[in-house]
Design a protein around this motif. Structure first.
Motif, PDB file in Angstrom:
ATOM      1  N   GLN A  61       1.016  -1.117   0.275  1.00 31.05           N
ATOM      2  CA  GLN A  61       0.087  -0.142   0.062  1.00 31.05           C
ATOM      3  C   GLN A  61       0.696   1.291   0.078  1.00 31.05           C
ATOM      4  N   ALA A 106      -6.304  13.224  -6.362  1.00 36.57           N
ATOM      5  CA  ALA A 106      -7.085  12.052  -6.446  1.00 36.57           C
ATOM      6  C   ALA A 106      -8.183  12.099  -7.856  1.00 36.57           C
ATOM      7  N   ARG A 125     -16.574   9.242  -8.359  1.00 37.71           N
ATOM      8  CA  ARG A 125     -16.293   7.938  -7.615  1.00 37.71           C
ATOM      9  C   ARG A 125     -15.559   7.009  -8.559  1.00 37.71           C
ATOM     10  N   GLU A 129     -11.865   5.855  -7.230  1.00 35.91           N
ATOM     11  CA  GLU A 129     -11.428   4.085  -7.573  1.00 35.91           C
ATOM     12  C   GLU A 129     -10.555   3.919  -8.047  1.00 35.91           C
ATOM     13  N   SER A 130     -10.190   4.524  -9.229  1.00 41.52           N
ATOM     14  CA  SER A 130      -9.032   3.871 -10.234  1.00 41.52           C
ATOM     15  C   SER A 130      -7.809   4.486  -9.691  1.00 41.52           C
ATOM     16  N   LYS A 131      -7.703   5.587  -8.696  1.00 33.49           N
ATOM     17  CA  LYS A 131      -6.399   6.042  -7.960  1.00 33.49           C
ATOM     18  C   LYS A 131      -6.146   5.223  -6.796  1.00 33.49           C
ATOM     19  N   ARG A 132      -7.005   3.936  -6.508  1.00 36.83           N
ATOM     20  CA  ARG A 132      -6.699   3.119  -5.318  1.00 36.83           C
ATOM     21  C   ARG A 132      -5.205   2.823  -5.117  1.00 36.83           C
ATOM     22  N   ASN A 137      -5.687   2.224   0.411  1.00 38.76           N
ATOM     23  CA  ASN A 137      -7.144   2.104   0.828  1.00 38.76           C
ATOM     24  C   ASN A 137      -7.773   2.986   1.943  1.00 38.76           C
ATOM     25  N   THR A 140      -8.463   6.435  -0.072  1.00 36.67           N
ATOM     26  CA  THR A 140      -9.616   6.033  -1.200  1.00 36.67           C
ATOM     27  C   THR A 140     -10.930   5.878  -0.594  1.00 36.67           C
ATOM     28  N   ASP A 141     -10.874   5.102   0.465  1.00 34.27           N
ATOM     29  CA  ASP A 141     -12.394   4.586   1.144  1.00 34.27           C
ATOM     30  C   ASP A 141     -12.964   6.053   1.838  1.00 34.27           C
TER      31      ASP A 141
END
Length: 352
Positions: A61, A106, A125, A129-132, A137, A140-141
């Protein structure tokens, strides 16, 4: 009743505690500048907010702390824009700049070109999510939660990005509140240690000072005059402010100063405050040839130093408020002025 010698002694002693507390504050500020406590605490809090969670380092991560520090909006706060480390990192980040930098990372396309993806909730959204892999995590979350909040709140339907930015600012402020609390606890600990160090080094014995005030009316009058001038101010005189403290622990104006100039300023303030104490006229310093101390002498000395140290550790704002209250009490208790004798009342003549 209130305009008594006892009250004058109390005011003089409180003023001494105030002057000593100001020196302690300046000493604490000097240590914070030398060791860069604020910048390090801010960096640690930022990593805790947007960095890896426990165990995520082993799963690959990312930690976007460095990316945030190198963002153009935040690099301007560095003394050296080329670094992303703690040693030259800023000691304060405005919440709005943090939110704008994070959302720029982001919501900007992966190639770094083009406008932010902020057309509608679904596109935002999908982009987050594509930048996770880049954000991790946790971030992003968190951002997805804020996006869902913006979607549910009908009042922000016109500008979801503005709503998202305010949520990120609130999140940042909450995280920096914990950072400020850590900083305050450390500052209080060092203030207490510095208080006892200064008191012992300068021999600021509260019992000895009280005796001097009781036996020297000139000294009492001098301290009363200085205290009267001090209470006329809205803030304690020469109060060093922790200007570059983390959010909610100081003002955002001092990051413009470089660390060397801030350290030099704190050192000058400390020298000024110590000089002020020496000029009060109270007994300061240790005698070159003191009398043979007895057990009772040592008990009085230790007790007097402990009293001054504990009092000084309470801080200048505390003693400034006490000084204002006691001074107003003294002023309220003054005796009325003598009657005017320039035109005395004549008694009626004796009829006899």
């Amino acid at each position: 009743m209130f305009d008594s010698v006892v009250l004058d002694i109390a005011i003089g002693l409180i003023f001494v505690f105030l002057a000593t507390s100001l020196a302690i504050t300046a000493g604490n500020e000097l240590l914070a500048s030398l060791f860069k406590w604020r910048a390090k605490d801010l960096a640690a809090g930022l990593r805790l907010l947007v960095g890896r969670e426990d165990g995520e380092a082993r799963t690959g991560q990312p930690d976007i702390t460095r990316a945030l520090y190198q963002h153009p909006l935040l690099r301007g706060l560095h003394r050296d824009a080329a670094t992303g480390g703690d040693s030259k990192a800023p000691s304060y980040i405005p919440p709005r700049m943090f939110a704008m930098a994070l959302l720029d990372i982001a919501l900007r396309p992966a190639d770094g070109t083009g406008q932010l993806v902020a057309g509608n909730i679904a596109e935002m959204r999908a982009q987050i999510e594509s930048k996770r892999p880049e954000l991790g995590n946790r971030v992003t979350d968190t951002l997805l939660t804020f996006v869902n909040h913006a979607e549910i709140d009908a009042r922000t339907a016109v500008n979801q990005l503005d709503h998202l930015q305010r949520d990120v600012e609130t999140w940042f402020n909450a995280g920096m509140g914990r950072v400020s609390e850590v900083y305050r606890r450390r500052a209080q600990l060092w203030s207490t240690l510095l208080a006892f160090f200064f008191v012992a080094a300068l021999n600021l014995d509260a019992i000895r000072i009280t005796r001097s005030l009781a036996n020297d009316p000139v000294l009492r009058a001098s301290l009363i005059a200085q205290a009267t001038e001090a209470v006329k101010q809205e803030t304690p005189p020469a109060q060093p402010t922790p200007a570059a403290a983390p959010p909610r622990a100081g003002l955002p104006s001092a990051p413009a100063e470089t660390a060397p100039s801030a350290t030099a300023g704190a050192l000058r303030q400390l020298q000024t405050d110590i000089g002020t104490i020496n000029q009060l006229g109270i007994p300061v310093g240790w005698e070159d040839n003191p009398p043979q101390p007895s057990t009772w002498w040592w008990i009085n000395k230790v007790l007097g130093l402990l009293l001054t140290g504990l009092a000084a550790s309470l801080g200048a704002p505390f003693w400034f408020d006490v000084l204002k209250k006691v001074s107003s009490l003294r002023a309220a208790g003054r005796m009325p002025p003598p009657p005017d004798t320039t035109n005395p009342r004549r008694d009626p003549p004796d009829p006899a």
